[in-house]
Design a protein around this motif. Structure first.
Motif, PDB file in Angstrom:
ATOM      1  N   UNK A   1      -7.509  -6.685   0.360  1.00 18.26           N
ATOM      2  CA  UNK A   1      -7.814  -5.353   0.886  1.00 18.26           C
ATOM      3  C   UNK A   1      -8.043  -4.422  -0.299  1.00 18.26           C
ATOM      4  N   UNK A   2      -9.008  -3.523  -0.154  1.00 19.52           N
ATOM      5  CA  UNK A   2      -9.314  -2.627  -1.275  1.00 19.52           C
ATOM      6  C   UNK A   2      -9.354  -1.176  -0.804  1.00 19.52           C
ATOM      7  N   UNK A   3      -9.130  -0.310  -1.762  1.00 21.61           N
ATOM      8  CA  UNK A   3      -9.332   1.123  -1.530  1.00 21.61           C
ATOM      9  C   UNK A   3      -9.913   1.689  -2.814  1.00 21.61           C
ATOM     10  N   UNK A   4     -10.523   2.830  -2.690  1.00 23.06           N
ATOM     11  CA  UNK A   4     -11.054   3.446  -3.904  1.00 23.06           C
ATOM     12  C   UNK A   4     -12.386   4.098  -3.622  1.00 23.06           C
ATOM     13  N   UNK A   5     -13.090   4.428  -4.705  1.00 22.27           N
ATOM     14  CA  UNK A   5     -14.390   5.038  -4.514  1.00 22.27           C
ATOM     15  C   UNK A   5     -15.340   3.998  -3.948  1.00 22.27           C
ATOM     16  N   UNK A   6     -16.511   4.490  -3.551  1.00 22.32           N
ATOM     17  CA  UNK A   6     -17.443   3.574  -2.886  1.00 22.32           C
ATOM     18  C   UNK A   6     -17.934   2.470  -3.819  1.00 22.32           C
TER      19      UNK A   6
ATOM     20  N   UNK B   1     -16.797   1.661  -7.070  1.00 19.86           N
ATOM     21  CA  UNK B   1     -15.839   0.998  -7.965  1.00 19.86           C
ATOM     22  C   UNK B   1     -14.563   0.679  -7.192  1.00 19.86           C
ATOM     23  N   UNK B   2     -14.111  -0.561  -7.337  1.00 21.73           N
ATOM     24  CA  UNK B   2     -12.837  -0.933  -6.707  1.00 21.73           C
ATOM     25  C   UNK B   2     -11.741  -0.720  -7.727  1.00 21.73           C
ATOM     26  N   UNK B   3     -10.944   0.326  -7.547  1.00 18.00           N
ATOM     27  CA  UNK B   3      -9.877   0.550  -8.523  1.00 18.00           C
ATOM     28  C   UNK B   3      -8.518   0.118  -8.005  1.00 18.00           C
ATOM     29  N   UNK B   4      -8.410  -0.211  -6.726  1.00 14.45           N
ATOM     30  CA  UNK B   4      -7.136  -0.696  -6.183  1.00 14.45           C
ATOM     31  C   UNK B   4      -7.406  -1.847  -5.218  1.00 14.45           C
TER      32      UNK B   4
ATOM     33  N   UNK C   1       0.845  -1.217   0.000  1.00 14.25           N
ATOM     34  CA  UNK C   1       0.000   0.000   0.000  1.00 14.25           C
ATOM     35  C   UNK C   1       0.872   1.257   0.000  1.00 14.25           C
ATOM     36  N   UNK C   2       1.989   1.185   0.726  1.00 12.75           N
ATOM     37  CA  UNK C   2       2.887   2.361   0.737  1.00 12.75           C
ATOM     38  C   UNK C   2       3.470   2.596  -0.658  1.00 12.75           C
TER      39      UNK C   2
END
Ligand code: BTN
Length: 255
Positions: A129-134, A136-139, A35-36
């Motif tokens: 683990x995911x991050x991104x907009x609510x 759409x999972x872009x990462x 993630x870093x």
């Protein structure tokens, strides 16, 4: 999925051109380090491995014991899928890795939702683990831990106990990355339905009895969201099948 554009463009590339691998001796967690790197601009296809982890993360906030001798790696993907389809990423990852190990003669099964099992014991696990907009999972970071020669807890097994089919950690790493790529490519090309069918054949929980709200049900498979399908053959009047999301029920090990 492995590039900023579409996975189709790199489908035929060999592994070393698909993945950009950063090897470390010791990290807190390969997921955390990846993630870093992502925050610093790493592209999809970036992989972090460590020989050991001091704060390896398991599902549901648990710790993943990570002594030397195990495989610990994390892969950055940009699935750009709806967050409601995230379960599909779990299915294609688990199926791809299990199939790649089976192709090496190791009879790995899948324990719902995403454990890799051998002889009814836990061989490995996947933490996404995911991050991104609510919506759409872009990462997404796919963290994979597999027991190779490391000591394991009682419910665990390592590959060395059963086979010498995989002689080095590098070989295991390539097999796992190859499997992950195959699973994701297949998802892109053919959609999730054939993967769901194949996951069902590898699902070690099929036919297992579970109690849901006081009623005895039988596990019949998974659906395309990665939910567990349970039927209630003895209920009168007949009940429709239900689908349980990950976390709704905990399936233990047999030992
Ligand atoms: C599980 O609980 O079954 C999932 C375990 C996932 C462990 C792997 S090891 C590599 C990656 N880095 C982490 O901190 N966790 C995952």
């Amino acid at each position: 999925m492995f590039s900023k554009s579409k996975v189709g463009a790199i489908r035929e590339l060999p592994l070393e051109e698909t993945f950009h691998i950063h090897n470390f001796d010791r990290l807190d967690s390969t997921n955390t380090t990846l993630w870093q790197l992502i925050e610093n601009g790493a592209l999809s296809g970036t992989v972090v491995t460590a020989k050991e982890q001091t704060a390896g993360k398991g599902r549901r906030g648990r710790q993943w014991q990570s002594p030397s001798g195990g495989l610990y790696l994390s892969v950055f993907l940009a699935p750009n899928c709806a967050s409601t389809d995230l379960g599909q990423l779990t299915l294609c990852s688990a199926w791809g890795i299990a199939s790649a190990l089976r192709d090496r003669g190791i009879p790995v099964g899948i324990k719902w939702p995403n454990d890799l099992v051998l002889r009814e014991r836990k061989l490995g696990g996947i933490l996404i683990e995911t991050r991104g907009q609510k919506e759409i999972v872009d990462r997404a970071v796919i963290g994979i831990g597999i027991n190779w020669r490391n000591p394991t807890p009682e419910v665990g097994i390592n590959l060395e106990e059963l086979t010498n089919a995989i002689a080095t950690l590098e070989d295991l790493r390539s097999t796992v990355l190859h499997g992950l790529k195959t699973g994701c490519d297949r998802w892109q090309q053919d959609g999730i339905d054939p993967i769901v069918r194949d996951c069902d054949t590898l699902l070690v929980n099929r036919g297992q009895t579970v109690i849901v709200d006081g009623c005895g049900g039988v596990i019949v498979g998974v659906d395309k969201r990665g939910h567990l399908r349970v039927q209630f053959p003895d209920l009168q009047p007949p009940q429709p099948e239900i689908a349980l999301p990950p976390g709704a029920i905990r399936l233990g090990y047999w030992v």
